[in-house]
Write a protein that holds these residues in place. Structure first.
Motif, PDB file in Angstrom:
ATOM      1  N   ASP A  68       2.204   1.909  -3.403  1.00 28.02           N
ATOM      2  CA  ASP A  68       1.156   2.479  -4.244  1.00 28.02           C
ATOM      3  C   ASP A  68       0.953   3.957  -3.950  1.00 28.02           C
ATOM      4  O   ASP A  68       0.838   4.773  -4.863  1.00 28.02           O
ATOM      5  CB  ASP A  68      -0.147   1.707  -4.011  1.00 28.02           C
ATOM      6  CG  ASP A  68      -1.161   1.950  -5.105  1.00 28.02           C
ATOM      7  OD1 ASP A  68      -1.000   1.390  -6.199  1.00 28.02           O
ATOM      8  OD2 ASP A  68      -2.112   2.722  -4.870  1.00 28.02           O
ATOM      9  N   ARG A 109      -1.044   0.198 -12.079  1.00 31.77           N
ATOM     10  CA  ARG A 109      -0.893  -1.113 -11.461  1.00 31.77           C
ATOM     11  C   ARG A 109      -0.813  -2.157 -12.556  1.00 31.77           C
ATOM     12  O   ARG A 109      -1.522  -2.091 -13.560  1.00 31.77           O
ATOM     13  CB  ARG A 109      -2.084  -1.427 -10.545  1.00 31.77           C
ATOM     14  CG  ARG A 109      -2.140  -0.646  -9.263  1.00 31.77           C
ATOM     15  CD  ARG A 109      -0.986  -0.914  -8.329  1.00 31.77           C
ATOM     16  NE  ARG A 109      -0.980  -2.236  -7.731  1.00 31.77           N
ATOM     17  CZ  ARG A 109      -1.410  -2.514  -6.504  1.00 31.77           C
ATOM     18  NH1 ARG A 109      -1.917  -1.543  -5.759  1.00 31.77           N
ATOM     19  NH2 ARG A 109      -1.326  -3.736  -6.019  1.00 31.77           N
ATOM     20  N   TRP A 125       3.863  -2.576 -10.476  1.00 31.51           N
ATOM     21  CA  TRP A 125       3.567  -1.233 -10.965  1.00 31.51           C
ATOM     22  C   TRP A 125       4.446  -0.944 -12.177  1.00 31.51           C
ATOM     23  O   TRP A 125       5.630  -1.324 -12.207  1.00 31.51           O
ATOM     24  CB  TRP A 125       3.866  -0.183  -9.897  1.00 31.51           C
ATOM     25  CG  TRP A 125       3.004  -0.267  -8.690  1.00 31.51           C
ATOM     26  CD1 TRP A 125       1.889   0.474  -8.410  1.00 31.51           C
ATOM     27  CD2 TRP A 125       3.198  -1.130  -7.553  1.00 31.51           C
ATOM     28  NE1 TRP A 125       1.374   0.122  -7.191  1.00 31.51           N
ATOM     29  CE2 TRP A 125       2.156  -0.866  -6.642  1.00 31.51           C
ATOM     30  CE3 TRP A 125       4.140  -2.112  -7.234  1.00 31.51           C
ATOM     31  CZ2 TRP A 125       2.036  -1.538  -5.428  1.00 31.51           C
ATOM     32  CZ3 TRP A 125       4.028  -2.794  -6.028  1.00 31.51           C
ATOM     33  CH2 TRP A 125       2.991  -2.503  -5.142  1.00 31.51           C
ATOM     34  N   ALA A 143       1.086  -7.221  -6.906  1.00 32.50           N
ATOM     35  CA  ALA A 143       1.797  -6.012  -6.476  1.00 32.50           C
ATOM     36  C   ALA A 143       2.885  -5.680  -7.490  1.00 32.50           C
ATOM     37  O   ALA A 143       4.081  -5.867  -7.247  1.00 32.50           O
ATOM     38  CB  ALA A 143       2.375  -6.191  -5.082  1.00 32.50           C
ATOM     39  N   ASP A 154       0.833  -1.204   0.000  1.00 31.43           N
ATOM     40  CA  ASP A 154       0.000   0.000   0.000  1.00 31.43           C
ATOM     41  C   ASP A 154       0.865   1.250   0.000  1.00 31.43           C
ATOM     42  O   ASP A 154       0.564   2.232  -0.685  1.00 31.43           O
ATOM     43  CB  ASP A 154      -0.913  -0.003   1.222  1.00 31.43           C
ATOM     44  CG  ASP A 154      -1.809   1.225   1.266  1.00 31.43           C
ATOM     45  OD1 ASP A 154      -2.850   1.221   0.592  1.00 31.43           O
ATOM     46  OD2 ASP A 154      -1.441   2.207   1.953  1.00 31.43           O
ATOM     47  N   ARG A 163       1.744   6.270  -7.106  1.00 32.48           N
ATOM     48  CA  ARG A 163       0.536   6.798  -7.752  1.00 32.48           C
ATOM     49  C   ARG A 163      -0.005   8.045  -7.071  1.00 32.48           C
ATOM     50  O   ARG A 163      -0.919   8.688  -7.590  1.00 32.48           O
ATOM     51  CB  ARG A 163      -0.542   5.725  -7.813  1.00 32.48           C
ATOM     52  CG  ARG A 163      -0.130   4.504  -8.631  1.00 32.48           C
ATOM     53  CD  ARG A 163      -1.313   3.756  -9.194  1.00 32.48           C
ATOM     54  NE  ARG A 163      -2.158   3.216  -8.136  1.00 32.48           N
ATOM     55  CZ  ARG A 163      -3.426   2.876  -8.313  1.00 32.48           C
ATOM     56  NH1 ARG A 163      -4.011   3.069  -9.485  1.00 32.48           N
ATOM     57  NH2 ARG A 163      -4.115   2.358  -7.309  1.00 32.48           N
TER      58      ARG A 163
END
Length: 247
Positions: free
Chosen positions: A150, A197, A184, A182, A147, A154
């Motif tokens: 991310d 993602r 990216w 997971a 998380d 992002r």
């Protein structure tokens, strides 16, 4: 992850940070941040905690300046830090889900944003405090680390202020090897990075891979990348340009 989970993590991480700082002493150097001693780490993180608390507790709907850094040191500084951390945790835990206030990254709600952001802010700085103390660092859960990756890719680096720019188009892939889905794909250019993602099926110029927790800390420039394949210059570009600063 749910807001309540982030608040629980924030609660734990702040306690670990304070304990490590107390063991290290406020004069100890912070290896990932060579310009800092532990006193600087406590002052900064404590200031951020109070700044975040004010948005949720006071309902500021536009940017509100922070309160500055205290002159405190030693035991008084640790007490000040612990008090501010406790108030932040209690404020987030008791706030109504629909509380309205300013926030600076996309999120399902302002409360979700502040709980997530402060959980990650505090975790990264807890790692800093433990590095100053020495010894084995506390583990970071893979789901939380993913998380955080991310949020960084992002969220932070989608903003115009990101300095991760490339003269020509380059593609960086980030792959956590211990967490499902997971992956990216980060496209670098003369504009702010754009991140999706997934692997998207296109070839990357460089891939950084490893356990989510190690990647998380590496992308925040706390540890080296676990594994780099392809053009290592792209990974080096990230290391040199991706620092997120307060001002």
């Amino acid at each position: 992850m749910e807001t309540a989970e982030f608040v629980q993590i924030l609660d734990r991480e702040g306690g670990l940070l304070a304990a490590a700082a107390e063991e290290a002493g406020t004069e100890a150097k912070v290896p990932p941040c060579p310009e800092w001693q532990v006193r600087d780490l406590l002052r900064h993180t404590g200031m951020v905690h109070r700044w975040a608390t004010a948005y949720v507790a006071e309902g500021h709907t536009s940017y509100h300046p922070d309160g500055g850094l205290p002159e405190l040191d030693g035991a008084q500084l640790l007490t000040w830090f612990r008090e501010g951390h406790r108030r932040l945790v209690d404020t987030l835990a008791s706030a109504p889900p629909d509380v309205q206030c300013w926030h600076f990254l996309p999120a399902p709600s302002p409360l979700a944003f502040w709980a997530r952001r402060q959980a990650h802010e505090t975790t990264v700085h807890r790692v800093d405090a433990e590095s100053a103390r020495g010894g084995t660092p506390t583990a970071i859960g893979p789901a939380f680390a993913a998380d955080g990756i991310d949020e960084l890719l992002r969220g932070f680096h989608a903003r115009s202020r990101s300095r991760v720019r490339s003269d020509g188009p380059r593609v960086l892939r980030v792959r956590a090897t211990d967490t499902n889905d997971a992956v990216w794909t980060v496209r670098l250019s003369q504009e702010p990075p754009t991140t999706e993602r997934g692997g998207t099926g296109e070839e990357a110029d460089c891939e950084v891979a490893g356990p989510a927790a190690q990647l998380y800390l590496a992308l925040w420039n706390r540890v080296p990348f676990p594994q780099v394949t392809g053009d290592a210059a792209v990974a080096t570009l990230w290391r040199e340009k991706s620092a997120v600063t307060w001002s």
